[in-house]
Design a protein around this motif. Structure first.
Motif, PDB file in Angstrom:
ATOM      1  N   THR A  52      72.092  20.297 -59.112  1.00 45.95           N
ATOM      2  CA  THR A  52      71.603  20.974 -57.912  1.00 45.95           C
ATOM      3  C   THR A  52      72.298  22.299 -57.646  1.00 45.95           C
ATOM      4  OG1 THR A  52      73.197  19.875 -56.455  1.00 45.95           O
ATOM      5  CG2 THR A  52      71.110  18.734 -56.874  1.00 45.95           C
ATOM      6  N   GLY A  53      73.456  22.535 -58.291  1.00 44.49           N
ATOM      7  CA  GLY A  53      74.210  23.749 -58.028  1.00 44.49           C
ATOM      8  C   GLY A  53      74.973  23.714 -56.726  1.00 44.49           C
ATOM      9  N   GLU A  54      75.083  22.529 -56.100  1.00 48.25           N
ATOM     10  CA  GLU A  54      75.780  22.406 -54.828  1.00 48.25           C
ATOM     11  C   GLU A  54      77.271  22.173 -55.051  1.00 48.25           C
ATOM     12  OE1 GLU A  54      72.239  20.271 -52.218  1.00 48.25           O
ATOM     13  OE2 GLU A  54      73.762  19.055 -53.202  1.00 48.25           O
ATOM     14  N   LEU A  55      78.090  22.726 -54.169  1.00 53.16           N
ATOM     15  CA  LEU A  55      79.514  22.432 -54.144  1.00 53.16           C
ATOM     16  C   LEU A  55      79.722  21.231 -53.238  1.00 53.16           C
ATOM     17  CD1 LEU A  55      82.388  23.440 -54.966  1.00 53.16           C
ATOM     18  CD2 LEU A  55      82.455  24.522 -52.709  1.00 53.16           C
ATOM     19  N   ARG A  56      80.409  20.209 -53.730  1.00 51.15           N
ATOM     20  CA  ARG A  56      80.596  18.968 -52.973  1.00 51.15           C
ATOM     21  C   ARG A  56      82.076  18.708 -52.740  1.00 51.15           C
ATOM     22  NH1 ARG A  56      76.239  15.471 -52.684  1.00 51.15           N
ATOM     23  NH2 ARG A  56      74.322  16.325 -53.568  1.00 51.15           N
ATOM     24  N   VAL A  57      82.392  18.323 -51.508  1.00 54.35           N
ATOM     25  CA  VAL A  57      83.751  17.930 -51.153  1.00 54.35           C
ATOM     26  C   VAL A  57      83.681  16.612 -50.396  1.00 54.35           C
ATOM     27  CG1 VAL A  57      84.642  20.279 -51.103  1.00 54.35           C
ATOM     28  CG2 VAL A  57      83.654  19.303 -49.033  1.00 54.35           C
ATOM     29  N   THR A  82      70.254  25.727 -45.570  1.00 56.40           N
ATOM     30  CA  THR A  82      70.235  27.052 -46.179  1.00 56.40           C
ATOM     31  C   THR A  82      70.917  26.998 -47.533  1.00 56.40           C
ATOM     32  OG1 THR A  82      72.340  27.656 -45.162  1.00 56.40           O
ATOM     33  CG2 THR A  82      70.343  28.163 -43.922  1.00 56.40           C
ATOM     34  N   HIS A  83      70.699  28.029 -48.302  1.00 57.73           N
ATOM     35  CA  HIS A  83      71.371  28.153 -49.600  1.00 57.73           C
ATOM     36  C   HIS A  83      72.043  29.508 -49.653  1.00 57.73           C
ATOM     37  CE1 HIS A  83      69.637  24.517 -51.379  1.00 57.73           C
ATOM     38  NE2 HIS A  83      68.541  24.825 -50.689  1.00 57.73           N
ATOM     39  N   PRO A  84      73.279  29.583 -50.120  1.00 55.38           N
ATOM     40  CA  PRO A  84      74.095  28.491 -50.639  1.00 55.38           C
ATOM     41  C   PRO A  84      74.635  27.590 -49.535  1.00 55.38           C
ATOM     42  CG  PRO A  84      75.342  30.506 -50.594  1.00 55.38           C
ATOM     43  CD  PRO A  84      73.949  30.891 -50.191  1.00 55.38           C
ATOM     44  N   GLN A  85      75.230  26.492 -49.934  1.00 58.42           N
ATOM     45  CA  GLN A  85      75.763  25.537 -48.977  1.00 58.42           C
ATOM     46  C   GLN A  85      76.873  24.732 -49.619  1.00 58.42           C
ATOM     47  OE1 GLN A  85      72.949  21.811 -48.915  1.00 58.42           O
ATOM     48  NE2 GLN A  85      71.674  23.649 -49.045  1.00 58.42           N
ATOM     49  N   ILE A  98      76.620  22.288 -44.867  1.00 60.44           N
ATOM     50  CA  ILE A  98      77.040  23.453 -44.097  1.00 60.44           C
ATOM     51  C   ILE A  98      76.507  24.701 -44.796  1.00 60.44           C
ATOM     52  CG2 ILE A  98      79.002  24.762 -43.200  1.00 60.44           C
ATOM     53  CD1 ILE A  98      80.625  22.161 -43.299  1.00 60.44           C
ATOM     54  N   GLY A  99      75.640  25.447 -44.116  1.00 61.40           N
ATOM     55  CA  GLY A  99      75.115  26.675 -44.676  1.00 61.40           C
ATOM     56  C   GLY A  99      76.196  27.736 -44.766  1.00 61.40           C
ATOM     57  N   LEU A 100      76.182  28.485 -45.856  1.00 53.93           N
ATOM     58  CA  LEU A 100      77.193  29.509 -46.088  1.00 53.93           C
ATOM     59  C   LEU A 100      76.600  30.904 -45.934  1.00 53.93           C
ATOM     60  CD1 LEU A 100      78.993  27.962 -49.196  1.00 53.93           C
ATOM     61  CD2 LEU A 100      79.528  27.666 -46.768  1.00 53.93           C
ATOM     62  N   ALA A 101      77.423  31.834 -45.472  1.00 53.97           N
ATOM     63  CA  ALA A 101      76.990  33.210 -45.306  1.00 53.97           C
ATOM     64  C   ALA A 101      76.908  33.939 -46.635  1.00 53.97           C
ATOM     65  CB  ALA A 101      77.935  33.946 -44.362  1.00 53.97           C
ATOM     66  N   ASP A 102      77.649  33.465 -47.627  1.00 51.56           N
ATOM     67  CA  ASP A 102      77.617  34.063 -48.954  1.00 51.56           C
ATOM     68  C   ASP A 102      78.009  33.000 -49.968  1.00 51.56           C
ATOM     69  OD1 ASP A 102      80.540  33.988 -49.149  1.00 51.56           O
ATOM     70  OD2 ASP A 102      80.521  35.706 -47.792  1.00 51.56           O
ATOM     71  N   ALA A 103      77.977  33.367 -51.234  1.00 47.52           N
ATOM     72  CA  ALA A 103      78.249  32.410 -52.306  1.00 47.52           C
ATOM     73  C   ALA A 103      79.692  32.440 -52.768  1.00 47.52           C
ATOM     74  CB  ALA A 103      77.316  32.688 -53.492  1.00 47.52           C
ATOM     75  N   VAL A 115      85.593  28.610 -47.523  1.00 50.99           N
ATOM     76  CA  VAL A 115      84.215  29.094 -47.536  1.00 50.99           C
ATOM     77  C   VAL A 115      83.977  29.982 -46.320  1.00 50.99           C
ATOM     78  CG1 VAL A 115      83.358  27.060 -48.762  1.00 50.99           C
ATOM     79  CG2 VAL A 115      83.380  27.067 -46.262  1.00 50.99           C
ATOM     80  N   HIS A 116      82.867  30.732 -46.361  1.00 49.24           N
ATOM     81  CA  HIS A 116      82.456  31.577 -45.239  1.00 49.24           C
ATOM     82  C   HIS A 116      81.172  30.975 -44.664  1.00 49.24           C
ATOM     83  CE1 HIS A 116      84.555  34.591 -48.008  1.00 49.24           C
ATOM     84  NE2 HIS A 116      85.402  34.302 -47.034  1.00 49.24           N
ATOM     85  N   SER A 117      81.300  30.222 -43.592  1.00 47.13           N
ATOM     86  CA  SER A 117      80.155  29.505 -43.036  1.00 47.13           C
ATOM     87  C   SER A 117      79.185  30.450 -42.347  1.00 47.13           C
ATOM     88  CB  SER A 117      80.624  28.429 -42.051  1.00 47.13           C
ATOM     89  OG  SER A 117      81.375  29.011 -41.008  1.00 47.13           O
ATOM     90  N   LEU A 118      77.903  30.067 -42.367  1.00 53.43           N
ATOM     91  CA  LEU A 118      76.862  30.876 -41.741  1.00 53.43           C
ATOM     92  C   LEU A 118      77.032  30.894 -40.227  1.00 53.43           C
ATOM     93  CD1 LEU A 118      74.237  32.497 -42.242  1.00 53.43           C
ATOM     94  CD2 LEU A 118      72.986  30.353 -41.997  1.00 53.43           C
TER      95      LEU A 118
END
Length: 420
Positions: A52-57, A82-85, A98-103, A115-118
């Motif tokens: 999926t290309g998702e980062l998971r924690v 949203t993507h990225p997330q 959590i939607g991110l403002a950037d990748a 991360v930089h959250s949206l």
């Protein structure tokens, strides 16, 4: 509290700038600006899902706490994915996205995931932040995505509120206000229209206050996409003119337009919603094509000149998870091969999506506002405007095969799933 990291490790995976998986002896945090969400100490800080290309924690707790810095004590909402997330995996097996403002995602040498959250915070009821059931203000929008210059329609209610306002709403960069969405608003509203003219991301918020001073708010999120490019091959064909109405002559009425009075002028520009005031003999306001997204199958005989086309606008707001079809039949006279498309542009007979083109002849095609099946149907994103474009025009050479000057076609629309 852990101090600033001494080293960050990052690399590119799946087109996103993501951090490598780093094991840490001590529990790390997911760092969201000034707020931290503790992560489990039993696993690596971050892992990439290669499918999926998702980062998971993995979170250490099952949920946040209202007022902890990320979970607000006074605002509820359910943001769109949203993507990225980054995906926070919960101990019970659930996920909090959590939607991110950037990748740009970094993993520090101590395991912190930065991360930089949206958004600057979470929202009550979003899957991580608990919802206070005593705060019952409700807010909804008829769409979460749209093109510039259109209206989003909001509904909200409150219990025990003496006043409400729109403070805290967030607009795209460069937009300082939205007409009609500033200052005080009513404690409840239905179909409140807000026109959004600039592309970008909007957070529309309603805050209400009780007599004792308690305040609580709700927010909805709307993405305004850039206007579609309707130039070049997506412009109306040269020497073809858009027909906007026709007179329902006695012959047309007998052939298929019995719902309308003889000599009534019928609109050809709107399918959903219909042109206001266009009433059938039974007093129903509807398009000549019928009611989009309803179970009732409707037919109409539409006359189109050999050098003309029709473009019915379709507003898909509130029409999610539906599918249907539009087909045609020769009415027995003045007929010719027909071609239909569905496109964001009026008069576009070259849409990029091949599934949004009918066959040429006895034209037919399916449409859907569902995310997947049936695969062959023309996909439409709920909330956006589209046009059903119709012409007696051969898509192979751009020439009309209508030899009568004006030809007729009997159109039939039918909603199949998710209908009203």
């Amino acid at each position: 509290m852990r101090r600033a990291v001494s080293k960050r490790i990052s690399l590119v995976l799946g087109g996103l700038a993501l951090a490598s998986s780093v094991a840490s002896a001590a529990a790390a945090d997911l760092v969201l600006g000034t707020h931290r969400i503790p992560l489990s100490a039993t696993t690596q800080s971050a892992n990439m899902d290669v499918q999926t290309g998702e980062l998971r924690v993995l979170a250490a707790a099952q949920a946040g706490v209202a007022g902890d810095g990320w979970c607000p004590p006074d605002l509820a909402a359910t943001p769109a994915v949203t993507h990225p997330q980054v995906v926070l995996q919960l101990p019970n097996g659930g996920n909090y996205r959590i939607g991110l403002a950037d990748a740009n995602v970094e993993v520090a040498t101590n395991g912190d995931v930065i991360v930089h959250s949206l958004h600057q915070s979470g929202f009550q009821g979003d899957g991580w932040c608990p919802l206070d059931p005593s705060l019952v203000t409700a807010l909804s929008a008829d769409r979460s995505i749209m093109y510039p210059g259109r209206n989003v329609y909001l509904n909200w209610t409150s219990s025990g509120a003496v006043s409400c306002d729109t403070s805290g709403s967030v607009f795209p960069a460069g937009v300082t206000s939205v007409p009609g969405w500033t200052g005080s608003v009513s404690t409840q509203a239905t179909g409140f229209a807000v026109q959004l003219d600039v592309a970008g991301y909007y957070q529309l918020r309603v805050n209400c206050e009780a007599a004792n001073g308690d305040r609580f708010g709700r927010a909805v999120f709307v993405t305004v996409l850039p206007a579609p490019d309707c130039s070049g091959e997506h412009a109306p064909p040269a020497r073809f003119t858009r027909a906007t109405s026709f007179v329902n002559t006695a012959n047309l009425r007998v052939s298929g337009n019995q719902e309308w009075p003889v000599n009534a002028t019928l609109d050809l520009t709107m399918w959903n919603p219909p042109l206001p005031g266009q009433l059938t003999t039974g007093g129903v306001n509807r398009s000549v094509l019928g009611s989009f997204g309803t179970f009732v199958g409707d037919t109409a005989v539409v006359p189109i000149s050999s050098s003309g086309y029709v473009a019915f606008r379709i507003d898909t707001g509130g029409q999610a998870n539906k599918l249907g079809s539009i087909s045609s039949e020769q009415p027995g006279e003045n007929s010719a091969p027909m071609f239909m498309t569905i496109s964001p542009c009026p008069g576009d007979f070259e849409p990029q999506e091949m599934r949004c083109r009918s066959n040429y002849g006895i034209a037919a095609m399916g449409w859907r506002t569902t995310p997947s099946m049936p695969e062959s149907y023309c996909p439409m994103q709920p909330g956006l405007d589209y046009y059903l474009n119709v012409a007696f025009r051969n898509p192979a050479n751009g020439i009309s095969d209508c030899t009568f000057g004006t030809c007729w076609w009997l159109l039939h629309q039918n909603c199949q799933t998710g209908c009203n």
